[in-house]
Design a protein around this motif. Structure first.
Motif, short mmCIF file in Angstrom:
data_model
loop_
_atom_site.label_atom_id
_atom_site.label_comp_id
_atom_site.label_asym_id
_atom_site.label_seq_id
_atom_site.Cartn_x
_atom_site.Cartn_y
_atom_site.Cartn_z
N ASN A 124 0.85 -1.19 0.00
CA ASN A 124 0.00 0.00 0.00
C ASN A 124 0.89 1.24 0.00
OD1 ASN A 124 0.36 1.18 2.83
ND2 ASN A 124 -0.15 -0.94 3.31
N LEU A 125 0.29 2.37 -0.31
CA LEU A 125 1.04 3.62 -0.32
C LEU A 125 1.01 4.27 1.05
CD1 LEU A 125 0.29 5.50 -3.67
CD2 LEU A 125 2.33 4.24 -3.00
N GLY A 126 2.14 4.21 1.75
CA GLY A 126 2.28 4.93 3.01
C GLY A 126 1.32 4.52 4.10
N GLY A 127 0.86 3.25 4.10
CA GLY A 127 0.00 2.78 5.17
C GLY A 127 -1.49 2.87 4.88
N HIS A 128 -1.88 3.31 3.67
CA HIS A 128 -3.29 3.44 3.33
C HIS A 128 -3.76 2.17 2.63
CE1 HIS A 128 -3.37 7.70 4.41
NE2 HIS A 128 -2.20 7.80 3.81
N GLY A 129 -4.20 1.20 3.40
CA GLY A 129 -4.69 -0.04 2.82
C GLY A 129 -3.97 -1.23 3.42
N PRO A 130 -4.41 -2.45 3.05
CA PRO A 130 -3.77 -3.66 3.58
C PRO A 130 -2.40 -3.88 2.96
CG PRO A 130 -5.41 -4.23 1.92
CD PRO A 130 -5.53 -2.76 2.14
N GLY A 131 -1.55 -4.60 3.70
CA GLY A 131 -0.24 -4.94 3.17
C GLY A 131 0.88 -4.08 3.73
N SER A 132 2.06 -4.26 3.17
CA SER A 132 3.25 -3.53 3.63
C SER A 132 3.28 -2.14 3.00
CB SER A 132 4.51 -4.30 3.24
OG SER A 132 4.51 -5.58 3.82
N PRO A 133 3.58 -1.12 3.80
CA PRO A 133 3.63 0.23 3.24
C PRO A 133 4.83 0.43 2.32
CG PRO A 133 4.31 0.24 5.54
CD PRO A 133 3.83 -1.14 5.25
N VAL A 134 4.59 1.12 1.24
CA VAL A 134 5.66 1.46 0.29
C VAL A 134 5.99 2.93 0.45
CG1 VAL A 134 6.29 1.61 -2.14
CG2 VAL A 134 4.89 -0.29 -1.35
N ARG A 135 7.26 3.20 0.63
CA ARG A 135 7.71 4.59 0.77
C ARG A 135 8.84 4.86 -0.22
NH1 ARG A 135 7.44 2.40 5.89
NH2 ARG A 135 5.76 3.20 7.23
N ALA A 136 9.02 6.12 -0.52
CA ALA A 136 10.13 6.55 -1.37
C ALA A 136 10.68 7.84 -0.79
CB ALA A 136 9.66 6.77 -2.80
#
Length: 552
Positions: A124-136
């Motif tokens: 997910n993007l930055g914690g919005h949704g299920p799964g591992s957060p993706v950050r850049a």
């Protein structure tokens, strides 16, 4: 299309799609209302890094087509990345239920079908949704992509590039949005004026626009997305122990109202893949297939620099073994320079209700090779789960245009149950790697230290200046006192001199008066003596003349 021309087109399809190389099966050709099972429509694995387009109006089956492609790629050991805009693709983690409609479709196609669950990884993007957060990090995202997210004009984008350049030269890592905000605030502050000269200047009005857009982006969830730990592209290239490619789903329902952010993020991910992966030329199968859903959002209002970066990434990433499929409503949503590089096409039905629809339809027809089909008519009459297909053969040549009934996916159509999603997330090896955000020292912290040091130096300088001021004031006061004393002494001396002169004059006058008195006394005495002497002499003379006087 006449019966004779129809038969000829089917023969072309049979011959054109009879690949010997490993392929995935899209479905079978349709002749009139009938499916032709032996005219199988395939897509060679070796051609999938030549990129592709899946297009069609809303509700025509694009998402199901993505699922069909992803499932067979996974079976072939190819990792897949999919942007899951509505959350429907999580159904791949659940075996399909089957049913009469699927049985009928697969029977008409004459193809095997088995309900299957596929290995799914949720991000997910930055914690919005299920799964591992993706950050850049902001630095790796870069000014060109960030300018697209912030909707900056060309002048503002150029200024943003200068800001990134200065930060890089100063060793100031831009990891999150507050880092970039602090750098901009520093450059337009009194303390940053000299630094600003080194980058050619930054108008305060431009800085104000960028800062306002950054604040809006932070409020819209950018604070969660930009930062560390940064997502590593190698985590998209994994396979299971039994050789299946892992299907990575970027869950985006929580950011559907931020389309520019997630579409630009997908472009960043593609750029990172290009940077990280080695050259592999033309492999027998791709290392990764990347599906770029809602692609029209990526190109909308894009600057020329941004479009050029996309074109370059798409052109060059093929040699890294990555295939990119853009998913959108019409081919006209994609710039012609990018569209020309998309060798594989799956075109679902288009609508022609408005003049704009008709124009898009004509533009779509013009992008396909010549065939016996009246594509303008066919594209408006395709049923759900049907498409016009042309791909690159295993020899690299375009295949005949084929009206195709697409096969049914073997995973569930629609989202998986919440319990399934929780099990997928719980089993992920990425959770521990990306779950917790890290905020290490970067531009914000370093500039804060600089400002504190500058403030201390300013305080010390102010204190020194105050001490110097007090010293000068004391010296001035002492000098003033000395001058006052000198003047007082001079005045006292002058008074004493004047008094002495007056006293001397008084004494002179007194002495003069005393002498004058003595002179007067002497004169009076002398005169008196003279008068006395004259009287005596006169009497004596008288006596002698007249013989008078006393006799002795």
């Amino acid at each position: 299309m006449s019966e004779q021309s129809s038969s000829a087109q089917i023969d072309l399809i049979r011959e054109g799609y009879a690949f010997t190389a490993p392929s995935i099966v899209l479905g079978a050709a349709v002749d009139g209302e009938e499916v032709v099972p032996d005219a199988v429509v395939r897509l060679p694995l070796g051609s999938m890094n030549r990129h592709g387009l899946v297009a069609g109006a809303t509700g025509t089956g694009k998402t199901v087509t993505l699922q069909v492609l992803a499932e067979q790629l996974s079976d072939a050991g190819v990792p897949v990345f999919l942007a899951d805009i509505k959350g429907d693709l999580t159904g791949m983690a659940t075996p399909a239920v089957g049913g009469d409609r699927i049985s009928e479709r697969m029977t008409r196609l004459g193809q095997d079908w088995e309900r299957t669950a596929y290995p799914v990884e949720l991000l997910n993007l930055g914690g919005h949704g299920p799964g591992s957060p993706v950050r850049a990090s902001v630095t790796s995202f870069g000014p060109t992509l960030l300018a697209k997210v912030l909707r900056l004009n060309r002048t503002q984008e150029s200024s943003l590039s200068l800001i990134f350049y200065w930060a890089d030269q100063q060793g100031l890592a831009l990891l999150d949005l507050k880092d970039l905000q602090s750098v901009i605030q520093h450059l337009v502050s009194d303390e940053g004026k000299e630094d600003l000269k080194s980058v050619g200047g930054l108008a305060k009005s431009t800085a104000g626009v960028i800062l306002r857009e950054l604040t809006a982006l932070a409020a819209a969830g950018g604070d969660d997305f930009f930062g560390e730990p940064e997502f590593e592209t190698q985590d998209l290239l994994r396979t299971t122990a039994d050789g299946k490619g892992i299907v990575t789903l970027l869950e985006l329902p929580g950011v559907q109202d931020k389309p520019v952010l997630f579409s630009t993020f997908l472009m960043w991910l593609l750029a990172e893949l290009f940077q990280d992966l080695p050259e592999v030329g033309n492999p027998d199968k791709p290392k990764l297939v990347f599906f770029f859903d809602e692609a029209h959002l990526l190109f909308k209002d894009a600057s020329q620099a941004f479009l050029e970066s996309i074109e370059q990434a798409v052109r060059l990433i093929r040699s890294k073994g990555v295939g990119v499929f853009f998913v959108t409503q019409a081919p006209s949503d994609v710039p012609s320079t990018v569209l020309a590089q998309l060798g594989n096409r799956v075109q679902h039905a288009l609508r022609a209700h408005t003049p704009n629809d008709a124009k898009a339809l004509r533009a779509t027809v013009s992008t396909y090779p010549t065939s016996e089909y009246d594509l303008g008519e066919v594209l408006t009459s395709l049923g759900t789960g049907e498409a016009i297909v042309t791909v690159l053969s295993d020899k690299g040549a375009p295949t005949p245009v084929a009206r195709t009934m697409l096969r049914a996916p073997q995973g569930q159509i629609g989202p998986s149950a919440e319990g399934v999603i929780q099990r997928v997330v719980g089993a992920s090896t990425l959770t521990g790697k990306y779950a917790d955000a890290v905020d290490r020292d970067s531009a914000y912290e370093l500039l804060k230290v600089r400002m504190e040091e500058a403030a201390r130096a300013a305080e010390e300088e102010a204190a020194a200046a105050e001490a110097e001021k007090e010293r000068l004031a004391a010296e001035k006061a002492a000098e003033k006192e000395r001058l006052a004393q000198e003047k007082a002494a001079e005045r006292q001396a002058e008074r004493e001199r004047v008094a002495a002169e007056k006293e001397a004059e008084r004494r002179r006058i007194a002495d003069e008066r005393a002498r004058q008195k003595q002179r007067d006394t002497f004169t009076k005495g002398f005169q008196s003596a003279l008068r006395s002497a004259g009287t005596v002499i006169g009497r004596e003379i008288t006596r002698s003349i007249f013989g008078t006087g006393r006799r002795r």
